[in-house]
Motif scaffolding. Structure first.
Motif, mmCIF file in Angstrom:
data_model
loop_
_atom_site.group_PDB
_atom_site.id
_atom_site.type_symbol
_atom_site.label_atom_id
_atom_site.label_comp_id
_atom_site.label_asym_id
_atom_site.label_seq_id
_atom_site.Cartn_x
_atom_site.Cartn_y
_atom_site.Cartn_z
ATOM 1 N N LYS A 74 -16.090 59.324 -13.528
ATOM 2 C CA LYS A 74 -15.813 60.237 -12.423
ATOM 3 C C LYS A 74 -14.319 60.224 -12.129
ATOM 4 N N LYS A 75 -13.836 61.380 -11.727
ATOM 5 C CA LYS A 75 -12.430 61.487 -11.385
ATOM 6 C C LYS A 75 -12.179 60.897 -10.004
ATOM 7 N N ASP A 124 0.243 60.474 -11.501
ATOM 8 C CA ASP A 124 -0.879 61.387 -11.782
ATOM 9 C C ASP A 124 -0.956 61.715 -13.269
ATOM 10 N N TYR A 157 -2.390 58.796 -15.004
ATOM 11 C CA TYR A 157 -3.821 58.671 -14.749
ATOM 12 C C TYR A 157 -4.610 59.672 -15.587
ATOM 13 N N ARG A 158 -4.115 60.916 -15.699
ATOM 14 C CA ARG A 158 -4.842 61.906 -16.491
ATOM 15 C C ARG A 158 -4.919 61.497 -17.961
ATOM 16 N N TRP A 193 -7.438 58.638 -18.166
ATOM 17 C CA TRP A 193 -8.820 59.099 -18.022
ATOM 18 C C TRP A 193 -9.271 59.826 -19.289
#
Length: 684
Positions: free
Chosen positions: A418-419, A438, A441-442, A445
């Motif tokens: 989940k984000k 960010d 993180y992307r 993920w």
């Protein structure tokens, strides 16, 4: 002002002031004395203002005098037909300056060389101390003392008698003239100069009367008040002023020389070319005499045999130890000679260009000094960069440490399926830092999602590379783009084997060779293609991508070695932003680019799949190729010759008489530009 210049004050017995008129000659003499003093004190005022400006003196720091400027207005030893008292004083000052030049430029360097242990043969230097002693130190009376004694005789002196005034002087540098009355000769360092003593008493008694000083001090101009502070009412009534300036002049020159000895001196020796002041005219004998008498020959010999630069060992090591990594942050513990040797040896300076003495180091030429300064500047830049880097690292750890720990804890406790939303930083540069976190993180993920896949992991990697190369236009089927369906990995239908034959898939090519074949061990991709040769003719064939090479086969699966590209030699790929199926593969060797068209298969994602497989295969061989995307034309060279380039452009056929199937190739050559028809976009 008029009363002051035409009369003189006289104090009577009851302390009253009476004005006595002056004769015409005395009034002219008083006027000339005032003009001379105005020039002198204005000159001193300008010089003092310049010194205050150089030292940065402010009202808060009025005594902050570090840099000073001293000016002596004198050409050299003067000599003419009639040499008076002013010429005598000027020549005395030049004798003192010449002695200063000898001591600082000739005597001091040789003494320093001998003290520091240098093998030095001293050069003999002419000495002018005898002439200077004649002016100030001669016993029983010096020349200046005789002049002052003669001027201070009671009563008004009508004429200066050289025989009476200088009769007691006995010196090899002085003689009375027996040919001309009232004339004497002084032997200076440049030669003998004769002086006329007739008007010595008039010029030597040129002190400014106190009433002139009082009038100047009472002026409304602040400049005049500063120039004549001794004209205040409390000063001018104290008694009679001394009128002889010989001793005062000697004292002023001595004070100037004391100041000069504490400074770093630079000398400019002037040579008078001729006596007639004619331009571009040099009298050889006159110039040669000045060069020899000014000690310029001895100076040139010392500079030639000696060293151009000298410094104390402590200052030299402290300044240049940053150039030696071992001595940069280490104390020398008193062994300054060894430290200076290490610095020069580390910089590979020739031993003939420097000498290390007991307390000083000598350097031969200015080029070596400039080399030392250059290396010092380079090392200081490195040190400053390291200090800034350390400070920034400490600053980031102190300011961003708590925030980064909070982000780390959030990621550790997060559900990877989940984000999540990362905590935001506030303050300076918060927007840039939050955007950077960010992006990290992307990427993290996305890598977690790819790692969770098993069977389709490689398919997703190829799709990501193709999507980045084609900006999303060719990574999916056109029908899916029109329908607006979401992209998924199964819609790509990547299969790596597009040759429509059950008898050949590329593995047969590798099975014909041994394990050490440069063609590789594994087939990664194959497909039918069209190849644009160097004559701009389309050849139908097949391409096989292995883990080591890109092989072009004819339509009958025949192999031509000259049409094979080894992946270690692959340099870049070039594509267009239009919906076409063309690609240019650039090699490191000029003239061997390959132009391919994947439109034969009729499947739009064949080219993206090929790009992804080729990029990953080169990456495994540690060859990171560049993927270039162009809007208008692609420049290439497949002529097997250097610097012979063509351009590939894209368009659609407009003539109704020509029927083209999807992906069918058709090439024409127009103005050295290959126009390729068959794509959906119209470029021209």
């Amino acid at each position: 002002m008029t009363d002051m210049l035409t009369s003189t004050p006289h104090i009577s017995g009851n302390r009253s002031i009476m004005m006595n008129p002056l004769s015409y000659d005395k009034a002219v003499s008083k006027r000339n004395a005032l003009a001379g003093y105005l020039y002198l004190r204005l000159f001193n005022e300008v010089l003092m203002s310049a010194n205050k400006s150089l030292a940065g003196e402010t009202p808060e720091k009025p005594d902050n005098l570090c840099l000073t400027l001293d000016i002596v207005d004198g050409y050299g030893i003067k000599g003419g037909d009639l040499n008076n008292f002013a010429v005598l004083c000027c020549n005395f000052s030049n004798e003192k300056l010449h002695q200063c030049f000898i001591e600082s430029a000739l005597t001091a360097p040789q003494e320093l060389y001998l003290q520091e242990g240098l093998d030095w043969d001293p050069i003999r230097i002419p000495d002018n101390r005898g002439t200077i002693g004649l002016f100030t130190e001669m016993q029983p009376e010096s020349l200046t003392e005789c002049i002052e004694k003669e001027c201070n005789k009671p009563g008004e002196t009508t004429n200066f008698q050289a025989d009476e005034a200088f009769g007691g002087i006995s010196s090899p540098y002085f003689m009375l003239s027996h040919e001309v009355e009232n004339e004497f000769i002084v032997r200076h360092y440049i030669g003998e100069v004769s002086y006329d003593a007739t008007n010595f008493h008039k010029m030597a008694k040129t002190g400014l009367p106190k009433d002139c000083k009082r009038v100047m001090n009472s002026s409304k101009l602040p400049l005049l008040q500063r120039m004549f502070p001794d004209g205040a009412a409390s000063e001018w009534m104290k008694g009679k002023s001394s009128m002889c300036v010989a001793q005062a002049y000697v004292g002023a020159i001595d004070n100037l020389l004391k100041d000069l000895k504490n400074k770093f001196l630079s000398f400019v020796r002037c040579i008078k070319p001729n006596m007639s002041s004619t331009p571009q005219l040099f009298e050889d004998d006159m110039v040669e005499d000045q060069v020899r008498s000014s000690c310029l020959v001895e100076t040139a010999l010392i500079k030639q045999r000696g060293f151009a630069f000298s410094s104390d060992l402590v200052g030299f090591v402290q300044r240049y130890k940053c150039t030696h990594e071992e001595d940069r942050f280490r104390r020398c513990d008193g062994d300054w000679q060894m430290a200076a040797d290490r610095i020069c040896g580390n910089l590979q300076i020739d031993m003939d260009l420097y000498f290390v003495g007991f307390t000083c180091i000598f350097i031969k030429d200015s080029a070596t000094v400039l080399y030392l300064e250059k290396k010092r500047d380079e090392c200081i830049d490195i040190i400053v960069t390291k200090i800034q880097l350390y400070w920034k690292r400490r600053y980031i750890n102190r300011k961003l440490g708590p925030h980064l720990r909070a982000v780390r804890e959030t990621l550790a406790q997060a559900d990877r399926t989940k984000k999540i939303v990362l905590p935001k930083l506030t303050g300076p540069f918060s927007e840039d830092i939050n955007g950077y976190l960010d992006r990290i993180y992307r990427c993290w993920w996305a890598s977690c999602l790819i790692k969770s896949l098993k069977k389709d992991r490689n398919v997703v990697r190829i799709a990501i590379i193709a999507h980045a190369a084609f900006a999303g236009e060719l990574s999916v089927e056109p029908d899916l783009v029109k329908s607006g369906k979401p992209m998924n990995i199964h819609s790509l239908r990547m299969r790596a084997n597009y040759i429509a034959s059950d008898q050949f898939d590329g593995t047969q090519l590798l099975s014909q060779t041994n394990e050490t074949s440069p063609h590789g061990k594994k087939v990664l991709f194959n497909a039918p293609i069209n190849r644009l040769n160097r004559k701009h003719v389309v050849e139908r064939g097949n391409v096989v991508l292995t883990d080591k090479a890109l092989i072009f086969l004819t339509s009958k699966y025949e192999l031509y070695p000259q049409k094979t590209i080894f992946l270690k030699n692959c340099r870049a790929l070039s594509l267009s932003t239009h919906v076409d199926t063309m690609i240019v593969i650039h090699q490191a060797e000029a003239g061997k680019d390959m132009v391919l068209d994947f439109g034969v298969t009729g499947i739009y994602h064949t080219l993206p799949e090929f790009v992804g497989n080729l990029y990953l295969a080169c990456k495994k061989l540690k060859n990171r190729i560049h993927v270039n995307v162009y809007v208008e034309r692609i420049r290439y060279n497949n002529s097997r010759k250097p610097d012979v380039y063509d351009e590939l452009s894209f368009s659609a056929k407009k003539e109704k008489s020509t029927k083209l199937k999807p992906g069918a190739p058709l090439c024409t050559l127009k103005n050295k530009v290959v126009i390729y028809y068959g794509g959906r976009d119209v470029l021209h």
